[in-house]
Design a protein around this motif. Sequence first.
Motif, PDB file in Angstrom:
ATOM      1  N   LEU A   1       0.899  -1.290   0.007  1.00 62.74           N
ATOM      2  CA  LEU A   1      -0.001  -0.110  -0.204  1.00 62.74           C
ATOM      3  C   LEU A   1       0.899   1.205   0.105  1.00 62.74           C
ATOM      4  N   SER A   2       0.625   2.145  -0.798  1.00 60.25           N
ATOM      5  CA  SER A   2       0.938   3.466  -0.763  1.00 60.25           C
ATOM      6  C   SER A   2       0.526   4.565   0.150  1.00 60.25           C
ATOM      7  N   ARG A   3       1.384   5.503   0.617  1.00 58.50           N
ATOM      8  CA  ARG A   3       0.582   6.515   1.343  1.00 58.50           C
ATOM      9  C   ARG A   3      -0.601   7.278   0.314  1.00 58.50           C
ATOM     10  N   LEU A   4      -1.390   7.880   0.720  1.00 55.22           N
ATOM     11  CA  LEU A   4      -2.228   8.804  -0.231  1.00 55.22           C
ATOM     12  C   LEU A   4      -2.135  10.335   0.472  1.00 55.22           C
ATOM     13  N   LEU A   5      -1.456  11.167  -0.557  1.00 55.96           N
ATOM     14  CA  LEU A   5      -1.422  12.502  -0.396  1.00 55.96           C
ATOM     15  C   LEU A   5      -2.495  13.351  -0.872  1.00 55.96           C
ATOM     16  N   VAL A   6      -3.121  14.221   0.037  1.00 56.78           N
ATOM     17  CA  VAL A   6      -4.114  15.122  -0.590  1.00 56.78           C
ATOM     18  C   VAL A   6      -3.327  16.517  -0.282  1.00 56.78           C
ATOM     19  N   THR A   7      -2.958  17.310  -1.433  1.00 56.55           N
ATOM     20  CA  THR A   7      -2.299  18.636  -1.412  1.00 56.55           C
ATOM     21  C   THR A   7      -3.259  19.662  -0.942  1.00 56.55           C
ATOM     22  N   GLU A   8      -2.753  20.907  -0.899  1.00 52.19           N
ATOM     23  CA  GLU A   8      -3.614  21.868  -0.557  1.00 52.19           C
ATOM     24  C   GLU A   8      -4.573  22.299  -1.584  1.00 52.19           C
ATOM     25  N   ASN A   9      -4.138  22.138  -2.919  1.00 50.48           N
ATOM     26  CA  ASN A   9      -4.960  22.378  -3.785  1.00 50.48           C
ATOM     27  C   ASN A   9      -5.627  21.230  -4.215  1.00 50.48           C
ATOM     28  N   TYR A  10      -5.834  20.087  -3.510  1.00 49.20           N
ATOM     29  CA  TYR A  10      -6.729  18.817  -3.617  1.00 49.20           C
ATOM     30  C   TYR A  10      -6.439  18.058  -4.723  1.00 49.20           C
ATOM     31  N   CYS A  11      -4.912  17.903  -4.886  1.00 53.45           N
ATOM     32  CA  CYS A  11      -4.470  16.938  -5.905  1.00 53.45           C
ATOM     33  C   CYS A  11      -4.170  15.571  -5.042  1.00 53.45           C
TER      34      CYS A  11
ATOM     35  N   GLN B   1     -21.335  -3.020   1.269  1.00 51.68           N
ATOM     36  CA  GLN B   1     -22.563  -3.912   0.793  1.00 51.68           C
ATOM     37  C   GLN B   1     -23.903  -2.896   0.500  1.00 51.68           C
ATOM     38  N   LYS B   2     -24.759  -3.436  -0.211  1.00 50.64           N
ATOM     39  CA  LYS B   2     -25.834  -2.563  -0.621  1.00 50.64           C
ATOM     40  C   LYS B   2     -26.587  -2.349   0.546  1.00 50.64           C
ATOM     41  N   GLY B   3     -27.001  -1.065   0.894  1.00 52.45           N
ATOM     42  CA  GLY B   3     -27.931  -0.645   2.010  1.00 52.45           C
ATOM     43  C   GLY B   3     -26.888  -0.409   3.474  1.00 52.45           C
ATOM     44  N   GLU B   4     -25.617  -0.815   3.442  1.00 49.07           N
ATOM     45  CA  GLU B   4     -24.753  -0.798   4.366  1.00 49.07           C
ATOM     46  C   GLU B   4     -23.961   0.441   4.560  1.00 49.07           C
ATOM     47  N   VAL B   5     -23.096   0.655   5.348  1.00 48.82           N
ATOM     48  CA  VAL B   5     -22.147   1.774   5.344  1.00 48.82           C
ATOM     49  C   VAL B   5     -21.070   1.702   4.265  1.00 48.82           C
ATOM     50  N   LYS B   6     -20.875   2.833   3.550  1.00 45.58           N
ATOM     51  CA  LYS B   6     -19.841   2.697   2.372  1.00 45.58           C
ATOM     52  C   LYS B   6     -18.643   3.320   3.177  1.00 45.58           C
ATOM     53  N   ARG B   7     -17.440   2.998   3.039  1.00 43.06           N
ATOM     54  CA  ARG B   7     -16.132   3.436   3.348  1.00 43.06           C
ATOM     55  C   ARG B   7     -14.951   3.252   2.345  1.00 43.06           C
ATOM     56  N   ILE B   8     -14.034   4.107   2.909  1.00 43.45           N
ATOM     57  CA  ILE B   8     -12.577   3.882   2.395  1.00 43.45           C
ATOM     58  C   ILE B   8     -11.923   3.024   3.399  1.00 43.45           C
ATOM     59  N   THR B   9     -11.408   2.046   3.264  1.00 40.86           N
ATOM     60  CA  THR B   9     -10.896   1.329   4.379  1.00 40.86           C
ATOM     61  C   THR B   9      -9.489   1.338   4.574  1.00 40.86           C
ATOM     62  N   LEU B  10      -8.744   2.431   3.709  1.00 37.08           N
ATOM     63  CA  LEU B  10      -7.495   2.637   3.800  1.00 37.08           C
ATOM     64  C   LEU B  10      -6.925   2.862   5.151  1.00 37.08           C
ATOM     65  N   ASP B  11      -5.857   2.644   5.817  1.00 36.73           N
ATOM     66  CA  ASP B  11      -5.643   3.050   7.329  1.00 36.73           C
ATOM     67  C   ASP B  11      -5.242   4.336   7.236  1.00 36.73           C
ATOM     68  N   ARG B  12      -5.951   5.191   7.956  1.00 36.12           N
ATOM     69  CA  ARG B  12      -5.901   6.694   7.865  1.00 36.12           C
ATOM     70  C   ARG B  12      -4.428   7.264   8.250  1.00 36.12           C
ATOM     71  N   ASP B  13      -3.498   6.180   8.601  1.00 39.60           N
ATOM     72  CA  ASP B  13      -2.146   6.430   9.182  1.00 39.60           C
ATOM     73  C   ASP B  13      -1.552   6.788   7.648  1.00 39.60           C
ATOM     74  N   LEU B  14      -2.034   6.211   6.807  1.00 37.00           N
ATOM     75  CA  LEU B  14      -1.686   6.201   5.240  1.00 37.00           C
ATOM     76  C   LEU B  14      -1.989   7.446   4.660  1.00 37.00           C
ATOM     77  N   VAL B  15      -2.947   8.477   5.380  1.00 40.20           N
ATOM     78  CA  VAL B  15      -3.348   9.396   4.540  1.00 40.20           C
ATOM     79  C   VAL B  15      -2.698  10.728   5.342  1.00 40.20           C
ATOM     80  N   GLU B  16      -2.152  11.396   4.101  1.00 41.44           N
ATOM     81  CA  GLU B  16      -1.684  12.825   4.622  1.00 41.44           C
ATOM     82  C   GLU B  16      -2.297  14.044   4.099  1.00 41.44           C
ATOM     83  N   TRP B  17      -2.739  15.191   4.932  1.00 38.10           N
ATOM     84  CA  TRP B  17      -3.416  16.104   4.371  1.00 38.10           C
ATOM     85  C   TRP B  17      -2.352  17.362   4.522  1.00 38.10           C
ATOM     86  N   GLU B  18      -1.966  17.903   3.567  1.00 40.64           N
ATOM     87  CA  GLU B  18      -1.102  19.195   3.435  1.00 40.64           C
ATOM     88  C   GLU B  18      -1.857  20.134   3.746  1.00 40.64           C
TER      89      GLU B  18
END
Length: 165
Positions: A38-48, A148-165
């Motif tokens: 898995l890679s980190r996921l980076l969200v830049t300040e201009n939403y890239c 699943q249909k009718g259930e909660v939808k989510r992004i299961t990526l570990d939030r430790d891998l998510v970086e917000w600028e």
Amino acid sequence: MLTIEGAKKEVRKLIDYLRENNLSETEIMELIKPTKELSRLLVTENYCITLPDYDNTEVRLEPIQKAIYLLFLRHAEGIRFKELPDYREELAEIYHSMKKKTQAKKKVERSIMDVTDPLNHSIIEKCARIKQVFKQITPHEEYVITGQKGEVKRITLDRDLVEWE
């Protein structure tokens, strides 16, 4: 020329061959699992949105798709599609901050209304497109909006891998 279906048949034959020759299921699963971590996921300040550990690959989404993705990324607990009207303001805030003044206000409002309307299939179409874009970059399901249909939808990526600028 080998088709996808043809390739699937060949892979099944090979797996059957390995089983017949007493290769354990664990060893077979090791051969099948994705080779890239898995890679980190980076969200830049201009939403890239980029995946820095996959050669800094940019995830190219349409603005409304990106706004939806960022909404789900903000909510690790997930969101039911039928509850999307409760998130309309937050989605609009994300979308407006990305788009600035480059798009007609009524078009933006219409897009937001469509994707947050539980009776409209727009959200399903947008999520399918998001999944398609990520699938071109990585085989990992953790990056896409799932549930699943009718259930909660989510992004299961570990939030430790998510970086917000």
